[in-house]
Design a protein around this motif. Structure first.
Motif, PDB file in Angstrom:
ATOM      1  N   MET A 198       0.838  -1.193   0.000  1.00 10.00           N
ATOM      2  CA  MET A 198       0.000   0.000   0.000  1.00 10.00           C
ATOM      3  C   MET A 198       0.877   1.249   0.000  1.00 10.00           C
ATOM      4  SD  MET A 198      -3.084  -0.929   2.648  1.00 10.00           S
ATOM      5  CE  MET A 198      -4.183   0.373   2.147  1.00 10.00           C
ATOM      6  N   ALA A 199       0.261   2.345  -0.266  1.00  6.29           N
ATOM      7  CA  ALA A 199       0.981   3.611  -0.306  1.00  6.29           C
ATOM      8  C   ALA A 199       0.499   4.520   0.818  1.00  6.29           C
ATOM      9  CB  ALA A 199       0.756   4.282  -1.652  1.00  6.29           C
ATOM     10  N   ARG A 200       1.260   5.548   1.058  1.00  3.31           N
ATOM     11  CA  ARG A 200       0.936   6.505   2.115  1.00  3.31           C
ATOM     12  C   ARG A 200      -0.140   7.493   1.653  1.00  3.31           C
ATOM     13  NH1 ARG A 200       5.134   6.433   5.941  1.00  3.31           N
ATOM     14  NH2 ARG A 200       6.973   5.326   5.218  1.00  3.31           N
ATOM     15  N   ILE A 201      -0.781   8.110   2.647  1.00  3.17           N
ATOM     16  CA  ILE A 201      -1.688   9.228   2.408  1.00  3.17           C
ATOM     17  C   ILE A 201      -1.059  10.426   3.101  1.00  3.17           C
ATOM     18  CG2 ILE A 201      -3.984  10.198   2.806  1.00  3.17           C
ATOM     19  CD1 ILE A 201      -5.048   7.324   2.933  1.00  3.17           C
ATOM     20  N   LEU A 202      -1.030  11.541   2.426  1.00  5.41           N
ATOM     21  CA  LEU A 202      -0.441  12.768   2.953  1.00  5.41           C
ATOM     22  C   LEU A 202      -1.560  13.780   3.174  1.00  5.41           C
ATOM     23  CD1 LEU A 202       2.730  13.485   3.056  1.00  5.41           C
ATOM     24  CD2 LEU A 202       2.182  15.006   1.181  1.00  5.41           C
ATOM     25  N   ALA A 203      -1.495  14.541   4.262  1.00  8.65           N
ATOM     26  CA  ALA A 203      -2.491  15.584   4.527  1.00  8.65           C
ATOM     27  C   ALA A 203      -1.797  16.926   4.695  1.00  8.65           C
ATOM     28  CB  ALA A 203      -3.289  15.253   5.783  1.00  8.65           C
ATOM     29  N   LEU A 204      -2.433  17.965   4.168  1.00 11.14           N
ATOM     30  CA  LEU A 204      -1.884  19.315   4.241  1.00 11.14           C
ATOM     31  C   LEU A 204      -2.847  20.240   4.967  1.00 11.14           C
ATOM     32  CD1 LEU A 204      -0.736  19.738   0.511  1.00 11.14           C
ATOM     33  CD2 LEU A 204       0.609  18.872   2.439  1.00 11.14           C
ATOM     34  N   ASP A 205      -2.318  20.959   5.944  1.00 13.16           N
ATOM     35  CA  ASP A 205      -3.054  22.064   6.561  1.00 13.16           C
ATOM     36  C   ASP A 205      -2.450  23.319   5.943  1.00 13.16           C
ATOM     37  OD1 ASP A 205      -4.755  23.540   8.224  1.00 13.16           O
ATOM     38  OD2 ASP A 205      -3.189  23.733   9.742  1.00 13.16           O
ATOM     39  N   TYR A 206      -3.010  23.708   4.796  1.00 11.76           N
ATOM     40  CA  TYR A 206      -2.444  24.796   3.987  1.00 11.76           C
ATOM     41  C   TYR A 206      -2.632  26.145   4.666  1.00 11.76           C
ATOM     42  CZ  TYR A 206      -1.342  27.723  -0.002  1.00 11.76           C
ATOM     43  OH  TYR A 206      -0.766  28.649  -0.832  1.00 11.76           O
ATOM     44  N   GLY A 207      -1.566  26.910   4.672  1.00 11.10           N
ATOM     45  CA  GLY A 207      -1.612  28.267   5.173  1.00 11.10           C
ATOM     46  C   GLY A 207      -0.846  29.185   4.247  1.00 11.10           C
ATOM     47  N   VAL A 208      -1.150  30.455   4.295  1.00 13.20           N
ATOM     48  CA  VAL A 208      -0.486  31.415   3.406  1.00 13.20           C
ATOM     49  C   VAL A 208       1.014  31.479   3.705  1.00 13.20           C
ATOM     50  CG1 VAL A 208      -0.397  33.843   2.712  1.00 13.20           C
ATOM     51  CG2 VAL A 208      -2.603  32.750   3.105  1.00 13.20           C
ATOM     52  N   LYS A 209       1.394  31.425   4.988  1.00 13.32           N
ATOM     53  CA  LYS A 209       2.800  31.510   5.373  1.00 13.32           C
ATOM     54  C   LYS A 209       3.481  30.147   5.459  1.00 13.32           C
ATOM     55  CE  LYS A 209       2.310  35.769   8.002  1.00 13.32           C
ATOM     56  NZ  LYS A 209       2.458  36.403   9.309  1.00 13.32           N
ATOM     57  N   ARG A 210       2.807  29.188   6.098  1.00 12.36           N
ATOM     58  CA  ARG A 210       3.405  27.864   6.278  1.00 12.36           C
ATOM     59  C   ARG A 210       2.304  26.819   6.196  1.00 12.36           C
ATOM     60  NH1 ARG A 210       3.349  30.750  10.519  1.00 12.36           N
ATOM     61  NH2 ARG A 210       1.729  30.110  11.946  1.00 12.36           N
ATOM     62  N   THR A 211       2.728  25.593   5.882  1.00 15.75           N
ATOM     63  CA  THR A 211       1.789  24.493   5.713  1.00 15.75           C
ATOM     64  C   THR A 211       2.232  23.311   6.567  1.00 15.75           C
ATOM     65  OG1 THR A 211       1.230  25.189   3.471  1.00 15.75           O
ATOM     66  CG2 THR A 211       0.801  22.882   4.021  1.00 15.75           C
ATOM     67  N   GLY A 212       1.303  22.826   7.372  1.00 12.80           N
ATOM     68  CA  GLY A 212       1.551  21.632   8.171  1.00 12.80           C
ATOM     69  C   GLY A 212       1.300  20.397   7.328  1.00 12.80           C
ATOM     70  N   ILE A 213       2.143  19.380   7.529  1.00 11.64           N
ATOM     71  CA  ILE A 213       2.041  18.151   6.744  1.00 11.64           C
ATOM     72  C   ILE A 213       2.015  16.954   7.689  1.00 11.64           C
ATOM     73  CG2 ILE A 213       3.103  16.748   4.929  1.00 11.64           C
ATOM     74  CD1 ILE A 213       4.632  19.305   4.061  1.00 11.64           C
ATOM     75  N   ALA A 214       1.110  16.032   7.416  1.00  9.77           N
ATOM     76  CA  ALA A 214       1.038  14.775   8.152  1.00  9.77           C
ATOM     77  C   ALA A 214       0.992  13.638   7.139  1.00  9.77           C
ATOM     78  CB  ALA A 214      -0.195  14.743   9.044  1.00  9.77           C
ATOM     79  N   VAL A 215       1.366  12.441   7.594  1.00  2.86           N
ATOM     80  CA  VAL A 215       1.441  11.302   6.684  1.00  2.86           C
ATOM     81  C   VAL A 215       1.063  10.023   7.428  1.00  2.86           C
ATOM     82  CG1 VAL A 215       3.896  10.853   7.122  1.00  2.86           C
ATOM     83  CG2 VAL A 215       2.900  10.231   4.907  1.00  2.86           C
ATOM     84  N   THR A 216       0.554   9.059   6.675  1.00  2.84           N
ATOM     85  CA  THR A 216       0.278   7.753   7.256  1.00  2.84           C
ATOM     86  C   THR A 216       1.491   6.852   7.065  1.00  2.84           C
ATOM     87  OG1 THR A 216      -0.587   6.769   5.208  1.00  2.84           O
ATOM     88  CG2 THR A 216      -2.181   7.858   6.671  1.00  2.84           C
ATOM     89  N   ASP A 217       1.465   5.730   7.760  1.00  2.00           N
ATOM     90  CA  ASP A 217       2.415   4.663   7.469  1.00  2.00           C
ATOM     91  C   ASP A 217       1.955   3.999   6.165  1.00  2.00           C
ATOM     92  OD1 ASP A 217       0.999   1.795   8.809  1.00  2.00           O
ATOM     93  OD2 ASP A 217       0.093   3.764   9.083  1.00  2.00           O
ATOM     94  N   GLU A 218       2.729   3.032   5.664  1.00  2.00           N
ATOM     95  CA  GLU A 218       2.382   2.402   4.386  1.00  2.00           C
ATOM     96  C   GLU A 218       1.071   1.623   4.449  1.00  2.00           C
ATOM     97  OE1 GLU A 218       5.754   1.306   5.424  1.00  2.00           O
ATOM     98  OE2 GLU A 218       6.976   2.547   4.108  1.00  2.00           O
ATOM     99  N   PHE A 219       0.659   1.193   5.638  1.00  2.00           N
ATOM    100  CA  PHE A 219      -0.582   0.435   5.780  1.00  2.00           C
ATOM    101  C   PHE A 219      -1.795   1.334   6.037  1.00  2.00           C
ATOM    102  CE2 PHE A 219       2.913  -2.366   7.106  1.00  2.00           C
ATOM    103  CZ  PHE A 219       2.784  -3.340   6.132  1.00  2.00           C
ATOM    104  N   GLN A 220      -1.574   2.630   6.071  1.00  2.00           N
ATOM    105  CA  GLN A 220      -2.618   3.635   6.258  1.00  2.00           C
ATOM    106  C   GLN A 220      -3.391   3.424   7.554  1.00  2.00           C
ATOM    107  OE1 GLN A 220      -4.977   3.739   2.653  1.00  2.00           O
ATOM    108  NE2 GLN A 220      -3.194   4.167   1.390  1.00  2.00           N
ATOM    109  N   ILE A 221      -2.636   3.117   8.610  1.00  2.00           N
ATOM    110  CA  ILE A 221      -3.234   2.889   9.923  1.00  2.00           C
ATOM    111  C   ILE A 221      -2.935   4.042  10.864  1.00  2.00           C
ATOM    112  CG2 ILE A 221      -3.227   1.393  11.958  1.00  2.00           C
ATOM    113  CD1 ILE A 221      -2.501  -0.926  10.017  1.00  2.00           C
TER     114      ILE A 221
END
Length: 135
Positions: free
Chosen positions: A1-24
């Motif tokens: 499986m592949a990862r899922i990435l999430a973005l908390d987009y902001g004008v100045k900076r963006t937070g990024i989170a990611v899953t493990d390969e099993f998306q757990i």
């Protein structure tokens, strides 16, 4: 499986989170200056197998778009141009900042550390990702 990435987009900076390969498990990955976001993502996509990118969708309480939506749309257009094959999905991000602050308080972080906006953005991205995974 592949990862899922999430973005908390902001004008100045963006937070990024990611899953493990099993998306757990959702984990904070980084907070990057938004001006460097596309470059950061290109580097990350080269190293890791990512199948989906989630982008927070800020809405008002009456379900209308927030003021930052115009900037997010501009980013999404650039993202789609640079990564045309990457799946992209929006996730309601209402209350994620408040939940992130609550998480920081509950975890016992000192006030000085809680004022770190980059940490707040990264935790917000993690909450966006968790809300997608556990819906």
């Amino acid at each position: 499986m592949a990862r899922i990435l999430a973005l908390d987009y902001g004008v100045k900076r963006t937070g990024i989170a990611v899953t493990d390969e099993f998306q757990i498990i959702a984990s904070g990955l980084a907070t990057v200056p938004t001006t460097e976001l596309l470059t950061y993502l290109a580097d990350y996509f080269e190293k890791e197998n990512v199948e989906l990118v989630l982008v927070g969708e800020p809405k008002q309480m009456d379900n209308t778009a927030s003021q930052s939506e115009a900037a997010i749309q501009e980013f999404l257009n650039k993202f789609k141009e640079k990564f045309p094959l990457m799946l992209l999905e929006r996730v309601d991000e209402r209350f994620t900042s408040k939940m992130a602050v609550r998480t920081m308080v509950d975890s016992g972080l000192k006030k000085k550390k809680r004022q770190d906006k980059s940490l707040l953005d990264e935790i917000s991205a993690t909450i966006i990702l968790q809300s997608y995974l556990y819906k």
